[in-house]
Design an enzyme around this catalytic site. Structure first.
Site, PDB file in Angstrom:
ATOM      1  N   HIS A  98      18.242  61.707 -12.113  1.00 34.06           N
ATOM      2  CA  HIS A  98      18.274  61.789 -10.370  1.00 34.06           C
ATOM      3  C   HIS A  98      19.111  62.635 -10.290  1.00 34.06           C
ATOM      4  O   HIS A  98      19.394  63.349  -9.149  1.00 34.06           O
ATOM      5  CB  HIS A  98      18.802  59.921 -10.168  1.00 34.06           C
ATOM      6  CG  HIS A  98      17.926  59.193  -9.931  1.00 34.06           C
ATOM      7  ND1 HIS A  98      17.258  58.581 -11.228  1.00 34.06           N
ATOM      8  CD2 HIS A  98      16.789  58.456  -9.124  1.00 34.06           C
ATOM      9  CE1 HIS A  98      16.192  57.721 -10.833  1.00 34.06           C
ATOM     10  NE2 HIS A  98      16.068  57.873  -9.095  1.00 34.06           N
ATOM     11  N   ASP A 107      15.793  58.588  -2.356  1.00 34.36           N
ATOM     12  CA  ASP A 107      15.618  59.301  -4.156  1.00 34.36           C
ATOM     13  C   ASP A 107      15.035  60.688  -2.784  1.00 34.36           C
ATOM     14  O   ASP A 107      15.993  61.073  -2.905  1.00 34.36           O
ATOM     15  CB  ASP A 107      14.927  58.887  -5.097  1.00 34.36           C
ATOM     16  CG  ASP A 107      15.632  58.032  -5.432  1.00 34.36           C
ATOM     17  OD1 ASP A 107      16.579  57.710  -5.440  1.00 34.36           O
ATOM     18  OD2 ASP A 107      14.486  57.769  -7.120  1.00 34.36           O
ATOM     19  N   ASP A 119      10.725  58.131  -4.885  1.00 32.96           N
ATOM     20  CA  ASP A 119      11.394  57.388  -5.485  1.00 32.96           C
ATOM     21  C   ASP A 119      11.332  57.570  -6.765  1.00 32.96           C
ATOM     22  O   ASP A 119      10.046  57.587  -7.602  1.00 32.96           O
ATOM     23  CB  ASP A 119      11.381  55.919  -5.743  1.00 32.96           C
ATOM     24  CG  ASP A 119      12.449  55.207  -5.958  1.00 32.96           C
ATOM     25  OD1 ASP A 119      13.589  54.882  -5.434  1.00 32.96           O
ATOM     26  OD2 ASP A 119      12.041  54.488  -6.857  1.00 32.96           O
TER      27      ASP A 119
END
Length: 678
Positions: free
Chosen positions: A412, A547, A571
């Site tokens: 991420h 995200d 996401d």
């Protein structure tokens, strides 16, 4: 939010400066009587927090926890060696009163010093370990842990420790009496063991040569103590301006417990404490006037009730118990990782058998789950043996990369910082990976393997729901990473509200739209939301982090006007959908497997919550906003199944990509539910 960004990007010192300048704090505080004192304290706290950040990485929750621990240590007297750095700064107020321990006052000087507790003596208790210097062994420092079973030796060692402590008490008394430039005020109180206190021994246990014993023979009466003070005053009077021997430099005043009439006019004055309206208290405890007793005393009661159900909830907190993890409903949702399972949690989808295997009570999903959610995806689950062989032949570039939360966090961070549209995507990813590895110390495979895996995911088509684009098409101006949100639930931002949002209401709302959904993740999901393991009563705020939010043009028109812009929630998922140690392939991330994983992990709930957050944001910021036009839907990108431009497609949907456009009425209805509470 601006302050949070400033703290994260530039640190505590910049945040403190921004708050002072932006809010006019100095002018507001200095307009108050104690403003200079408060402004100095704020600067001191900011400096301490800045020093703590400089010693290692800290987010705002970590800084708050650090400050709470320091406050607790100061309150309970458990401060460590660095406490001197946190002793209160002296501001420029001439009338300020500083309250310091004798230890902290060393080396300082004040015009007037009050010593209200030098009559106090804390008696040590036998039984515990004692530390002493042994005169029979060259004064070596020793520790005796024998306790009461140590007999005469322990008693002797206990006495040595007590004598050393009382010697230190006497030295501290000297420090206290010599801090004053002009006047020092001392009190005497006749209580248990006060004759062993440093002041008591100085007055009653000193021989003709000035030696002070470690113990006084008996408790003196108030009259005897008063006589000792008066003798000091008389000697000071005889010596004129010269201070009495052993009394330190400067003037001194020995007092009782209150104000009275001075009996000496020299350098030492003695006063006897009196109670209200001249009541003499020298003969014992305070006695009130007749008919004016103190009455009965009781503990103060808290008159208001605390709402123990109020909290900051998140998707992760709602579903933690279902997934077997700790309940973290009162904590902020960590961006992108807390909702992903550990490595090795396969989802079996037997060919020809509809449904969501491994999830009790979930009815069959007749071929739906991806695309726009309006039509069935025929053959997505069953498939032929040839289809399976074709998909298994496409090996995932992520097979050699570890799974778990740490890997998810690392990925991420890389995707957040990388520019997808950079001309050299491999070089850009290598730069982002290097920065993330140095900051988060992720234990991943070689950077080259991570670059190849991420480059494949970024260049995988996102399916017809997003117009067939890839992440590679997204310029920085068209994306917003880690968009945080906090939504008040049923007036959670109001102190007087008593409303709440129940997951049963969310389930009923989902069930209203199941009938009109021919396939997709809504089918049968309303029943799953009634799982008693889910959080059931939500009061306060709903928080989370998206995200990625990106916009793309859906047709001709003015892009800047936003009339033809469509906004999507993305996401990233690093779920390992396969047996532990099994080599992953496109087969493990075919649409049917993603359908099952979405239901198993309660991702539809997450998706509609995120769509509500996006809906609220666009409704606030986008002129002419229309959810039917501008809400593109949710894209769940299972990165381990995304193999680049040649990713296999099943019924028009790329493997590894789950796209869903929830009914607009469901999104707006859930938004209204969050606001109204019912």
């Amino acid at each position: 939010h601006r302050w949070s960004d400033t703290l994260r990007a530039r640190g505590v010192a910049s945040l403190f400066g921004a708050v002072l300048a932006g809010e006019g704090v100095p002018g507001r505080l200095l307009g108050e009587q104690d403003g200079e004192r408060r402004l100095t304290d704020l600067g001191h706290i900011a400096r301490l927090l800045h020093a703590e950040v400089s010693s290692g990485p800290h987010g705002s929750p970590g800084l708050r926890a650090w400050l709470a621990r320091r406050i607790d240590e100061a309150t309970t007297g458990r401060e460590g060696a660095e406490a001197e750095e946190r002793s209160r700064w002296i501001d420029s107020d001439a009338d300020a009163v500083q309250i310091l321990t004798v230890h902290r006052s060393k080396g300082l000087e004040f015009p007037v010093v009050y010593c209200p507790f030098v009559w106090d003596q804390v008696a040590g208790k036998k039984g515990g370990p004692v530390v002493f210097h042994d005169p029979g062994d060259e004064m070596r420092r020793k520790l005796d842990v024998a306790g009461s079973d140590g007999g005469a030796d322990y008693d002797r060692h206990f006495g040595l420790e007590r004598d050393e402590e009382r010697g230190e008490d006497l030295r501290e008394l000297y420090v206290a009496l010599t801090r004053a430039k002009h006047q020092v005020v001392v009190w005497w109180a006749r209580v248990k063991d006060s004759h062993h206190s440093p002041l008591g021994r100085l007055l009653t246990a000193r021989d003709d040569e000035g030696n002070v014993a470690t113990s006084a023979p008996r408790m003196p009466t108030d009259a005897e103590v008063q006589e000792c003070f008066e003798q000091l005053a008389a000697r000071a009077e005889e010596q004129g301006n010269e201070p009495a021997k052993g009394q330190g430099q400067g003037q001194g005043q020995a007092q009782g417990q209150g104000r009275g009439q001075a009996q000496g006019q020299g350098q030492v004055g003695v006063e006897v404490a009196t109670g209200p309206e001249g009541t003499d208290v020298s003969g014992g405890g305070w006695r009130g006037r007749e008919g004016h007793g103190v009455g009965s005393l009781d503990v103060a009661a808290c008159g208001r009730s605390l709402d123990l159900r109020w909290r900051r909830a998140s998707y992760s907190g709602l579903t933690a118990s279902v997934h077997g993890g700790p309940t973290v409903g009162s904590e902020v949702e960590e961006p992108g990782t807390t909702d992903e399972p550990l490595a090795g949690s396969p989802v079996e989808v037997p060919p020809g058998r509809p449904g969501v295997p491994g999830v009790p009570g979930v009815p069959g999903v007749p071929g739906g789950g991806a695309g726009d959610g309006t039509g069935a995806r025929a053959g997505a689950q069953a498939g032929s043996g040839e289809d399976e062989a074709r998909l298994r032949a496409v090996r995932s570039l992520w097979s050699e990369l570890p799974g778990g939360v740490d890997m998810g966090t690392f990925v991420h961070r890389v995707l957040e910082s990388a520019d997808f549209a950079a001309p050299d995507i491999e070089g850009e990813l290598a730069r982002a990976i290097g920065a993330s590895r140095s900051r988060y110390a992720a234990g991943v495979a070689s950077p080259d393997a991570v670059v190849a895996a991420l480059a494949a995911s970024i260049t995988t088509p996102l399916g017809p729901g997003a117009g067939g684009i890839t992440l590679r098409h997204l310029a920085r101006a068209d994306r917003l990473d880690e968009m945080g949100f906090e939504l008040p639930l049923a007036g959670g931002d109001q102190a007087t509200t008593s409303r709440a949002v129940a997951t049963a209401d969310v389930a009923r709302l989902v069930e209203l739209h199941e009938a009109s959904a021919s396939g997709g993740p809504l089918v049968g999901y309303g029943a799953r939301l009634r799982d008693p393991m889910l959080g059931t009563d939500l009061r306060g705020y709903l928080t989370g982090s998206l995200d990625l939010v990106f916009r793309t043009s859906t047709g001709a028109g003015d892009k800047d006007a936003g009339g033809t812009q469509c906004y999507f929630v993305v996401d990233y998922k690093t779920n390992w959908i396969g047996a532990p140690g099994e080599e992953l392939s496109a087969w493990h991330y075919r649409p049917a497997a993603l359908d099952a994983e979405m239901q198993r992990m309660h991702y539809p709930l997450q998706a509609i919550i995120y769509m509500v957050a996006l809906h609220r944001y666009l409704r606030w910021r986008l002129r002419g906003y229309d959810p039917d036009v501008h809400l593109g839907g949710a894209l769940y990108l299972f990165l381990r199944g995304m193999s680049g431009p040649e990713t296999p497609v099943v019924d028009g949907v790329p493997c590894g990509v789950f796209s869903w456009r929830p009914p607009t009425a469901l999104v707006t209805g859930l938004s209204d539910l969050f606001e109204a509470g019912a």
